[in-house]
Design a protein around this motif. Structure first.
Motif, PDB file in Angstrom:
ATOM      1  N   SER A 142      41.311  51.422  47.694  1.00 35.51           N
ATOM      2  CA  SER A 142      40.115  51.879  46.999  1.00 35.51           C
ATOM      3  C   SER A 142      40.452  52.257  45.567  1.00 35.51           C
ATOM      4  CB  SER A 142      39.518  53.083  47.731  1.00 35.51           C
ATOM      5  OG  SER A 142      40.470  54.127  47.800  1.00 35.51           O
ATOM      6  N   SER A 144      40.692  52.501  41.583  1.00 36.58           N
ATOM      7  CA  SER A 144      39.707  52.474  40.517  1.00 36.58           C
ATOM      8  C   SER A 144      40.138  51.485  39.458  1.00 36.58           C
ATOM      9  CB  SER A 144      39.569  53.872  39.899  1.00 36.58           C
ATOM     10  OG  SER A 144      40.792  54.245  39.297  1.00 36.58           O
ATOM     11  N   ASN A 145      39.249  51.156  38.533  1.00 39.26           N
ATOM     12  CA  ASN A 145      39.559  50.189  37.486  1.00 39.26           C
ATOM     13  C   ASN A 145      40.678  50.677  36.590  1.00 39.26           C
ATOM     14  OD1 ASN A 145      37.626  48.424  38.378  1.00 39.26           O
ATOM     15  ND2 ASN A 145      36.024  49.219  37.048  1.00 39.26           N
ATOM     16  N   ARG A 211      37.357  43.195  45.074  1.00 40.82           N
ATOM     17  CA  ARG A 211      36.650  44.457  44.829  1.00 40.82           C
ATOM     18  C   ARG A 211      36.851  44.921  43.393  1.00 40.82           C
ATOM     19  NH1 ARG A 211      39.474  47.468  47.646  1.00 40.82           N
ATOM     20  NH2 ARG A 211      38.548  46.903  49.654  1.00 40.82           N
ATOM     21  N   GLN A 214      34.695  42.712  41.137  1.00 39.19           N
ATOM     22  CA  GLN A 214      33.268  43.027  41.267  1.00 39.19           C
ATOM     23  C   GLN A 214      32.925  44.354  40.608  1.00 39.19           C
ATOM     24  OE1 GLN A 214      32.539  42.840  45.490  1.00 39.19           O
ATOM     25  NE2 GLN A 214      32.133  40.639  45.446  1.00 39.19           N
ATOM     26  N   GLU A 215      33.767  45.354  40.790  1.00 36.37           N
ATOM     27  CA  GLU A 215      33.488  46.661  40.189  1.00 36.37           C
ATOM     28  C   GLU A 215      33.574  46.607  38.675  1.00 36.37           C
ATOM     29  OE1 GLU A 215      36.263  49.289  41.963  1.00 36.37           O
ATOM     30  OE2 GLU A 215      35.163  49.478  43.861  1.00 36.37           O
ATOM     31  N   GLU A 216      34.351  45.669  38.147  1.00 43.43           N
ATOM     32  CA  GLU A 216      34.467  45.530  36.702  1.00 43.43           C
ATOM     33  C   GLU A 216      33.348  44.702  36.110  1.00 43.43           C
ATOM     34  OE1 GLU A 216      37.700  43.190  34.353  1.00 43.43           O
ATOM     35  OE2 GLU A 216      38.542  45.170  34.789  1.00 43.43           O
ATOM     36  N   ILE A 219      28.945  46.453  37.379  1.00 46.44           N
ATOM     37  CA  ILE A 219      28.919  47.919  37.454  1.00 46.44           C
ATOM     38  C   ILE A 219      27.511  48.429  37.750  1.00 46.44           C
ATOM     39  CG2 ILE A 219      29.372  50.039  36.178  1.00 46.44           C
ATOM     40  CD1 ILE A 219      31.422  48.549  34.533  1.00 46.44           C
ATOM     41  N   ILE A 222      26.184  47.472  41.380  1.00 51.11           N
ATOM     42  CA  ILE A 222      26.788  48.287  42.441  1.00 51.11           C
ATOM     43  C   ILE A 222      26.223  49.705  42.423  1.00 51.11           C
ATOM     44  CG2 ILE A 222      28.960  49.318  43.216  1.00 51.11           C
ATOM     45  CD1 ILE A 222      30.377  46.803  42.308  1.00 51.11           C
ATOM     46  N   SER A 223      26.025  50.233  41.225  1.00 53.69           N
ATOM     47  CA  SER A 223      25.442  51.574  41.116  1.00 53.69           C
ATOM     48  C   SER A 223      24.025  51.611  41.674  1.00 53.69           C
ATOM     49  CB  SER A 223      25.453  52.015  39.649  1.00 53.69           C
ATOM     50  OG  SER A 223      24.842  53.270  39.496  1.00 53.69           O
TER      51      SER A 223
END
Length: 347
Positions: A142, A144-145, A211, A214-216, A219, A222-223
């Motif tokens: 999990s 973080s960026n 993941r 995608q989170e990068e 953003i 996802i939020s």
């Protein structure tokens, strides 16, 4: 060495054999190593010379082995680097002594640093043990960026190499959290594990890679999903009705939940088409289908459970630049005919 120099001006005419030419063992009376070490702000180095005294009283000297290392990126004072060079000289002398098929009568070490000599003879105070190890922060699935930036993925040219590299990092991070009795490979901390990657480890690293991408990239999407709000109308994911699965990955929702298909095919993972991992995935599956064209490549990607944004355009571009496909689909070359002979031109 070969002969004693009494003046530095004699260095101009001083010559030495580049490599040691060892005479017959019956002609040798005395054999000794002379090991030199030196350091600078850029590198440390050591070199070993062999000096042989023959039965007729002549000496032969030649180079046996040399070794150099770059200085650590973290800045260190020259005296400490000189100590590193001295350690390198000792390691090099031990290696050569072990490997060479000669009985060495003695070894002499040389250094131009008085600090090294003072440290050797000093018995009241010692420096701390010097180890320049890279700092490794624990990497969990999990991440973080800030811990797991995806710009480094561009250094990899294949999906397999990227997946295995991240799998190694995750494996190392887990060894920091485990005790000696629960370690599977027998090593703890930073190491190069020689064990084969398991399917679970590769799947975990694949999820971590996707993941992070995608989170990068998505953003805001996802939020919105986490806050149960509507995705912006200008988002490329708006029509896909995305959701986040139990692994934290964005997947396509769709209307085929009751279809008798694998979950990866019913709800494929969303991959941004402009990211480097999309190129790696397309190349990987294009090679898996043996360069059979766009439709076969797209089908392989969908079967594997990926939905690449703008996939048709990306696949077509990859195939267009594929060297193997260009060779296989290139037209047959037509040889240029030579001029007709005179006999066929005469009437």
């Amino acid at each position: 060495m070969a002969r004693k120099l009494t003046n530095l001006t004699q260095l101009e005419s001083f010559a030495m054999e580049e490599w040691a030419k060892i005479p017959q063992e019956t002609c040798m009376q005395h054999r000794e190593f002379h090991v030199f070490s030196d350091a600078s702000s850029k590198a440390v180095a050591a070199v070993v010379y062999l000096r042989v005294t023959n039965s007729n009283g002549t000496n032969q000297t030649g180079l046996v082995m040399g070794r150099a290392k770059l200085a650590p990126q973290t800045e260190h004072l020259i005296p400490r680097l000189e100590l590193c060079a001295a350690v390198l000289a000792i390691e090099l002398a031990e290696l050569v002594t072990l490997e060479i098929d000669l009985k060495i009568d003695g070894t002499t070490f040389y250094t131009d640093s008085k600090v090294v000599l003072g440290y050797i003879y000093n018995e009241t105070r010692r420096f701390y043990v010097y180890r320049d190890r890279p700092e490794v922060s624990t990497l969990s699935t999990s991440s973080s960026n800030a811990q797991f930036s995806t710009h480094r993925f561009t250094r990899f040219s294949t999906w397999k190499s990227l997946n295995r590299a991240i799998s190694c990092l995750i494996h190392i991070s887990f060894t920091y959290q485990k005790t000696g009795s629960t370690l599977t490979c027998g090593h703890k901390g930073w190491h190069l594990c020689e064990q084969t990657h398991t399917i679970t480890e590769l799947a975990r690293s694949k999820n971590a890679i996707i993941r992070a991408v995608q989170e990068e990239t998505y953003i805001q999407e996802i939020s919105s999903i986490k806050n149960n709000t509507e995705i912006q109308i200008n988002s490329v994911l708006k029509t896909l009705d995305p959701f986040i699965d139990e692994d934290g990955l964005l997947r396509v929702s769709g209307r085929i939940k009751r279809a008798k298909l694998e979950d990866n095919e019913k709800h494929p993972i969303i991959i941004p088409g402009k990211h480097h991992i999309a190129t790696l995935l397309i190349r990987h599956h294009h090679e898996e289908v043996r360069h059979q064209g766009r439709l076969f490549t797209e089908r392989a990607i969908h079967t594997a459970g990926y939905w690449i944004i703008g996939g048709k355009r990306c696949v077509s571009m990859i195939i267009h630049h594929c060297v193997t496909c260009r060779k296989l689909r290139s037209p047959t070359q037509i040889q240029k005919m030579a001029d007709l002979p005179i006999d066929r031109l005469s009437t």
